[in-house]
Design a protein around this motif. Structure first.
Motif, PDB file in Angstrom:
ATOM      1  N   SER A   1       5.258 -13.100   7.012  1.00 27.19           N
ATOM      2  CA  SER A   1       5.119 -12.220   8.170  1.00 27.19           C
ATOM      3  C   SER A   1       4.191 -11.043   7.915  1.00 27.19           C
ATOM      4  O   SER A   1       3.908 -10.277   8.826  1.00 27.19           O
ATOM      5  N   ASN A   2       3.730 -10.870   6.662  1.00 29.07           N
ATOM      6  CA  ASN A   2       2.806  -9.755   6.434  1.00 29.07           C
ATOM      7  C   ASN A   2       1.760 -10.084   5.388  1.00 29.07           C
ATOM      8  O   ASN A   2       1.984 -10.864   4.459  1.00 29.07           O
ATOM      9  N   ASP A   3       0.601  -9.465   5.555  1.00 29.28           N
ATOM     10  CA  ASP A   3      -0.543  -9.746   4.693  1.00 29.28           C
ATOM     11  C   ASP A   3      -0.368  -9.187   3.287  1.00 29.28           C
ATOM     12  O   ASP A   3      -0.964  -9.702   2.341  1.00 29.28           O
ATOM     13  N   VAL A   4       0.418  -8.129   3.143  1.00 24.98           N
ATOM     14  CA  VAL A   4       0.605  -7.535   1.822  1.00 24.98           C
ATOM     15  C   VAL A   4       1.235  -8.538   0.872  1.00 24.98           C
ATOM     16  O   VAL A   4       0.784  -8.721  -0.262  1.00 24.98           O
ATOM     17  N   SER A   5       2.286  -9.207   1.330  1.00 28.63           N
ATOM     18  CA  SER A   5       2.954 -10.203   0.485  1.00 28.63           C
ATOM     19  C   SER A   5       1.993 -11.318   0.103  1.00 28.63           C
ATOM     20  O   SER A   5       1.975 -11.785  -1.043  1.00 28.63           O
ATOM     21  N   LYS A   6       1.179 -11.737   1.054  1.00 30.14           N
ATOM     22  CA  LYS A   6       0.192 -12.781   0.770  1.00 30.14           C
ATOM     23  C   LYS A   6      -0.819 -12.308  -0.266  1.00 30.14           C
ATOM     24  O   LYS A   6      -1.139 -13.027  -1.224  1.00 30.14           O
ATOM     25  N   ASN A   7      -1.319 -11.082  -0.079  1.00 34.46           N
ATOM     26  CA  ASN A   7      -2.318 -10.555  -1.013  1.00 34.46           C
ATOM     27  C   ASN A   7      -1.748 -10.419  -2.426  1.00 34.46           C
ATOM     28  O   ASN A   7      -2.450 -10.673  -3.410  1.00 34.46           O
ATOM     29  N   GLU A   8      -0.476 -10.019  -2.513  1.00 31.55           N
ATOM     30  CA  GLU A   8       0.167  -9.902  -3.827  1.00 31.55           C
ATOM     31  C   GLU A   8       0.248 -11.269  -4.501  1.00 31.55           C
ATOM     32  O   GLU A   8      -0.121 -11.417  -5.674  1.00 31.55           O
ATOM     33  N   ALA A   9       0.732 -12.258  -3.766  1.00 30.06           N
ATOM     34  CA  ALA A   9       0.899 -13.596  -4.339  1.00 30.06           C
ATOM     35  C   ALA A   9      -0.447 -14.201  -4.739  1.00 30.06           C
ATOM     36  O   ALA A   9      -0.575 -14.804  -5.815  1.00 30.06           O
ATOM     37  N   VAL A  10      -1.450 -14.041  -3.895  1.00 30.33           N
ATOM     38  CA  VAL A  10      -2.783 -14.603  -4.180  1.00 30.33           C
ATOM     39  C   VAL A  10      -3.390 -13.935  -5.411  1.00 30.33           C
ATOM     40  O   VAL A  10      -3.968 -14.610  -6.285  1.00 30.33           O
ATOM     41  N   PHE A  11      -3.285 -12.615  -5.498  1.00 33.34           N
ATOM     42  CA  PHE A  11      -3.857 -11.898  -6.644  1.00 33.34           C
ATOM     43  C   PHE A  11      -3.217 -12.355  -7.948  1.00 33.34           C
ATOM     44  O   PHE A  11      -3.913 -12.687  -8.917  1.00 33.34           O
ATOM     45  N   TRP A  12      -1.883 -12.372  -7.994  1.00 32.46           N
ATOM     46  CA  TRP A  12      -1.222 -12.710  -9.246  1.00 32.46           C
ATOM     47  C   TRP A  12      -1.389 -14.188  -9.596  1.00 32.46           C
ATOM     48  O   TRP A  12      -1.559 -14.542 -10.775  1.00 32.46           O
ATOM     49  N   ALA A  13      -1.379 -15.056  -8.597  1.00 34.60           N
ATOM     50  CA  ALA A  13      -1.605 -16.479  -8.876  1.00 34.60           C
ATOM     51  C   ALA A  13      -2.983 -16.686  -9.497  1.00 34.60           C
ATOM     52  O   ALA A  13      -3.153 -17.483 -10.432  1.00 34.60           O
ATOM     53  N   SER A  14      -3.958 -15.944  -8.980  1.00 31.41           N
ATOM     54  CA  SER A  14      -5.318 -16.036  -9.517  1.00 31.41           C
ATOM     55  C   SER A  14      -5.376 -15.521 -10.955  1.00 31.41           C
ATOM     56  O   SER A  14      -6.030 -16.123 -11.815  1.00 31.41           O
ATOM     57  N   GLN A  15      -4.692 -14.409 -11.223  1.00 28.43           N
ATOM     58  CA  GLN A  15      -4.646 -13.854 -12.574  1.00 28.43           C
ATOM     59  C   GLN A  15      -4.049 -14.857 -13.563  1.00 28.43           C
ATOM     60  O   GLN A  15      -4.588 -15.074 -14.652  1.00 28.43           O
ATOM     61  N   PHE A  16      -2.940 -15.468 -13.174  1.00 22.64           N
ATOM     62  CA  PHE A  16      -2.270 -16.420 -14.058  1.00 22.64           C
ATOM     63  C   PHE A  16      -3.141 -17.657 -14.295  1.00 22.64           C
ATOM     64  O   PHE A  16      -3.180 -18.200 -15.397  1.00 22.64           O
ATOM     65  N   LYS A  17      -3.824 -18.110 -13.260  1.00 22.12           N
ATOM     66  CA  LYS A  17      -4.694 -19.277 -13.376  1.00 22.12           C
ATOM     67  C   LYS A  17      -5.859 -18.997 -14.324  1.00 22.12           C
ATOM     68  O   LYS A  17      -6.173 -19.795 -15.230  1.00 22.12           O
TER      69      LYS A  17
ATOM     70  N   TYR B   1      -4.363   0.289   5.227  1.00 23.78           N
ATOM     71  CA  TYR B   1      -4.664   1.677   4.877  1.00 23.78           C
ATOM     72  C   TYR B   1      -6.117   2.048   5.165  1.00 23.78           C
ATOM     73  O   TYR B   1      -6.400   3.106   5.757  1.00 23.78           O
ATOM     74  N   GLN B   2      -7.062   1.228   4.746  1.00 19.77           N
ATOM     75  CA  GLN B   2      -8.477   1.569   4.917  1.00 19.77           C
ATOM     76  C   GLN B   2      -8.840   1.718   6.385  1.00 19.77           C
ATOM     77  O   GLN B   2      -9.591   2.638   6.771  1.00 19.77           O
ATOM     78  N   ASN B   3      -8.320   0.837   7.223  1.00 16.36           N
ATOM     79  CA  ASN B   3      -8.612   0.948   8.660  1.00 16.36           C
ATOM     80  C   ASN B   3      -8.003   2.210   9.246  1.00 16.36           C
ATOM     81  O   ASN B   3      -8.594   2.857  10.126  1.00 16.36           O
ATOM     82  N   ILE B   4      -6.830   2.595   8.764  1.00 18.25           N
ATOM     83  CA  ILE B   4      -6.155   3.775   9.300  1.00 18.25           C
ATOM     84  C   ILE B   4      -6.891   5.055   8.928  1.00 18.25           C
ATOM     85  O   ILE B   4      -7.128   5.927   9.764  1.00 18.25           O
ATOM     86  N   VAL B   5      -7.275   5.184   7.651  1.00 14.36           N
ATOM     87  CA  VAL B   5      -7.970   6.409   7.240  1.00 14.36           C
ATOM     88  C   VAL B   5      -9.376   6.474   7.817  1.00 14.36           C
ATOM     89  O   VAL B   5      -9.994   7.547   7.853  1.00 14.36           O
ATOM     90  N   GLY B   6      -9.886   5.345   8.300  1.00 16.55           N
ATOM     91  CA  GLY B   6     -11.188   5.343   8.960  1.00 16.55           C
ATOM     92  C   GLY B   6     -11.114   5.704  10.428  1.00 16.55           C
ATOM     93  O   GLY B   6     -12.145   5.813  11.108  1.00 16.55           O
TER      94      GLY B   6
ATOM     95  N   ILE C   1      -3.568  -2.354  -8.683  1.00 23.85           N
ATOM     96  CA  ILE C   1      -3.507  -1.119  -7.900  1.00 23.85           C
ATOM     97  C   ILE C   1      -4.863  -0.826  -7.264  1.00 23.85           C
ATOM     98  O   ILE C   1      -4.938  -0.428  -6.086  1.00 23.85           O
ATOM     99  N   GLN C   2      -5.934  -1.036  -8.001  1.00 20.70           N
ATOM    100  CA  GLN C   2      -7.262  -0.734  -7.469  1.00 20.70           C
ATOM    101  C   GLN C   2      -7.731  -1.758  -6.446  1.00 20.70           C
ATOM    102  O   GLN C   2      -8.220  -1.408  -5.373  1.00 20.70           O
ATOM    103  N   GLN C   3      -7.575  -3.043  -6.759  1.00 14.70           N
ATOM    104  CA  GLN C   3      -8.148  -4.080  -5.897  1.00 14.70           C
ATOM    105  C   GLN C   3      -7.286  -4.409  -4.682  1.00 14.70           C
ATOM    106  O   GLN C   3      -7.812  -4.664  -3.601  1.00 14.70           O
ATOM    107  N   VAL C   4      -5.977  -4.412  -4.843  1.00 11.36           N
ATOM    108  CA  VAL C   4      -5.076  -4.808  -3.749  1.00 11.36           C
ATOM    109  C   VAL C   4      -4.523  -3.594  -3.019  1.00 11.36           C
ATOM    110  O   VAL C   4      -4.409  -3.599  -1.792  1.00 11.36           O
ATOM    111  N   ASN C   5      -4.207  -2.527  -3.772  1.00 11.77           N
ATOM    112  CA  ASN C   5      -3.554  -1.355  -3.178  1.00 11.77           C
ATOM    113  C   ASN C   5      -4.503  -0.226  -2.829  1.00 11.77           C
ATOM    114  O   ASN C   5      -4.060   0.871  -2.478  1.00 11.77           O
ATOM    115  N   HIS C   6      -5.808  -0.472  -2.993  1.00 10.08           N
ATOM    116  CA  HIS C   6      -6.806   0.557  -2.662  1.00 10.08           C
ATOM    117  C   HIS C   6      -6.561   1.848  -3.431  1.00 10.08           C
ATOM    118  O   HIS C   6      -6.822   2.954  -2.938  1.00 10.08           O
TER     119      HIS C   6
END
Length: 629
Positions: A470-486, A358-363, A410-415
């Protein structure tokens, strides 16, 4: 429609649905083919006027014989079809005409154009009776009924409908539809396709949406390895009696009890009229042979190279109009960056945007001008294995739920795009509630995990959190929540990439290997039944492994048999209970972001339309066209 975040992608008549109660039965009838639009509209108008005096005189007798269930069902059906004044059961209610699919007739349309877009992976299956992802088959077949962009039930393969026997019998008259090989579609084709949904040997993932049909649940849930052939044959015969061709142009369906949402169900791809001769000829994976992949929709498949591309061309025999483009090319592009680059370079005409882009597109001023942002009726959650430790423990699930800072996600991962989700249903859908929402409470999260026997995460097993590689969104979701739980719980959650086809296959079979994975649901039709009942009730094939709760089932079954405020009350209770039980961990209601080249026209952009930008590719692919460029 469920998934792991994968993308997908004429003159019509006014049809009248007259609903009235005679004794204890409904009668609904709707109009004629497009060639008789003017005369049928005029005669219907005249009939409505002449019947107005008799309607009021008969209302009292109708009201005295109508049961509360019949009134509720009539109200629900009328709401689905856009009818006013339905509680009187005497008014003429309009059923939407077929969604326009005559893109080639639009001014400036380039009728030789090719529309090209991408899909991140191949589906687990492209059998409409098995798959739950959507895609190619939506371009190839026409369902019995359709949805308009504002979520009204419309004609498609059927041009008229009668509802009788207290709301339990549906009778459809088909319009003349042709397969792309020139064969006419018959009622038996629809009957066969729908019967397959109830067949345990087919193994459809959406079968439970048909469980209102007499005999469907018993046959679909029977274990062919533990049930005698005689019993299986009886079950099959019951379904064949419940879904049958009365004659070549008349289809009849018998329900166990009235269900006001049932017309919505018939807008799904499950009733796409796959042909029995072609399915039996091709075997279990019949769809892999393009010569067997023959439908009655606006396009026909001419080429499929697995994991590379699908090529479709206009079906000249399509009844509802001439499709706007001559050809559709669907390229399988697994890497989102590669797909976006292909769009920028003019190789793709349409692209589903990932939030990470999203950020690259709106830029980029050009891309920003081509970006479409729509409200998308969908929900994302973390699916948990409820069948085995550690997530078969309620306190563990609740601890994880309270450990999730959804607004921060929503703020950190979803802009900042989308809304936090604390429950399955979204605000605006009847059944949405605020009595209980999953929320962030670090103190309670730690207390619950300690009460479950894992103080500060001590002794808690390491868990693989699978995501679509196959996509970065899924990775970012998993990494964010894994970090939160840890950080909060002290547990070791390992983000683990997996091929999306393999992940989908494991999920389809409810494999115990998958303890955690992100799932999403796109609304199929605007009724809470499509969410709560279809996904989580009565041992649904789409529910998490190990979840089949009698109390939840009771609430959804009562809701499904009710309508209006009574149904909404039961759905609210079910929605709250699902969130309290932390069966899954809800976290967002996303926005729908897509890019369309300026020369692509004819697609629909109504906020709240099912599947977001994917609506047009589902119900009106023939409407899309390109102007000369």
């Amino acid at each position: 429609m469920q998934g792991f975040g994968k993308s997908f992608g004429g003159r019509v008549s006014v049809v009248l649905l007259t609903m009235m109660l005679v004794g204890s039965s409904f009668l609904a009838a709707c109009g004629s083919s497009s060639s008789s639009t003017s005369s049928s509209s005029a005669s219907s108008s005249s009939a409505s006027s002449s019947s107005s005096s008799s309607a009021s005189s008969s209302a009292a007798s109708a009201g005295s014989t109508a049961t509360s269930t019949e009134q509720a069902v009539a109200t629900a059906i009328a709401k689905a079809t856009g009818s006013p004044n339905v509680p009187q059961l005497q008014t003429v209610a309009s059923l939407a005409p077929p969604v326009a699919q005559n893109g080639a007739a639009q001014p400036g349309a380039d009728t030789n154009a090719t529309l090209t877009y991408s899909q991140s992976t191949e589906n687990y299956s492209y059998d409409p009776g098995v798959d739950s992802e959507g895609g190619v088959y939506m371009l190839v077949w026409s369902p019995l009924l359709a949805l308009t962009p504002d979520n009204k039930v419309a004609q498609s393969g059927a041009q008229s409908m009668q509802i009788s026997n207290g709301g339990k019998t549906y009778t459809f008259t088909l319009r003349k539809m042709m397969y792309s090989d020139g064969t006419q579609v018959t009622a038996q084709d629809y009957a066969y396709a729908m019967q397959r949904i109830c067949d345990p040997n087919v193994g459809g993932t959406y079968s439970n949406v048909y469980f209102d049909i007499v005999g469907c649940q018993a046959w679909r849930t029977a274990d062919p390895t533990k049930t005698s052939q005689a019993d299986l044959a009886k079950m099959q015969q019951t379904v064949e009696n419940s879904i049958k061709a009365v004659d070549p142009n008349t289809l009849q369906i018998q329900l166990q009890s009235p269900a006001g949402y049932f017309p919505y169900v018939l807008t799904l791809w499950l009733d796409d009229p796959v042909r029995q001769d072609l399915v039996q000829q091709g075997g279990k994976n019949w769809w892999q042979n393009t010569s067997d992949f023959i439908g009655d929709g606006p396009f026909k498949v001419v080429k499929h190279v697995a994991n590379q591309e699908w090529v479709l061309q206009r079906n000249p025999d399509f009844t509802l109009g001439k499709a706007g483009v001559n050809q559709i090319d669907i390229r399988i592009i697994q890497t989102p960056a590669t797909a976006l680059l292909a769009y920028e370079q003019g190789e793709l005409d349409y692209y589903d945007v990932l939030l990470s882009q999203y950020q690259n597109i709106v830029g980029n001023s050009t891309l920003k001008s081509e970006l479409k942002d729509m409200v998308e009726p969908s929900t994302y959650w973390i699916q948990l294995d409820n069948g085995d430790p550690p997530f078969n423990n309620l306190k563990v699930r609740q601890a994880f739920s309270y450990a999730m800072n959804r607004p921060l996600f929503i703020q950190q991962v979803n802009h900042g795009i989308g809304d936090p989700a604390g429950t399955l249903l979204f605000n605006g859908l009847p059944g949405y509630q605020t009595t209980f929402q999953q929320s962030y409470d670090p103190t309670k999260a730690k207390q619950l995990l300690a009460q479950a026997g894992y103080p500060n995460g001590k002794g808690f097993p390491s868990i693989d959190f699978y995501f679509d590689n196959s996509n970065d969104v899924s990775k970012n979701e998993a990494v964010f929540w894994a970090s939160q739980f840890k950080q909060l719980l002290g547990v070791n959650i390992v983000p683990t990439p997996m091929d999306p086809v393999e992940l989908d296959n494991l999920d389809h079979h409810k494999s115990a290997q998958v303890k955690m994975a992100v799932r999403e649901w796109f609304q199929d039709y605007p009724d809470a039944q499509d969410w709560l009942s279809l996904l989580f009730a009565d041992n649904s094939g789409l529910a998490p492994r190990g979840w089949n709760d009698p109390h939840f089932n009771d609430l959804t079954n009562k809701a499904d048999a009710s309508s209006g405020s009574q149904a909404a009350t039961y759905y609210q209770q079910a929605d709250a209970y699902l969130a309290q039980q932390a069966v899954v961990l809800f976290f967002q209601h996303p926005s729908d972001l897509s890019l369309f080249k300026p020369y692509v026209k004819g697609y629909y952009q109504t906020n709240g339309q099912v599947y977001g930008s994917g609506y047009t590719f589902t119900f009106a692919p023939g409407a899309i066209y390109e102007v000369h460029h």
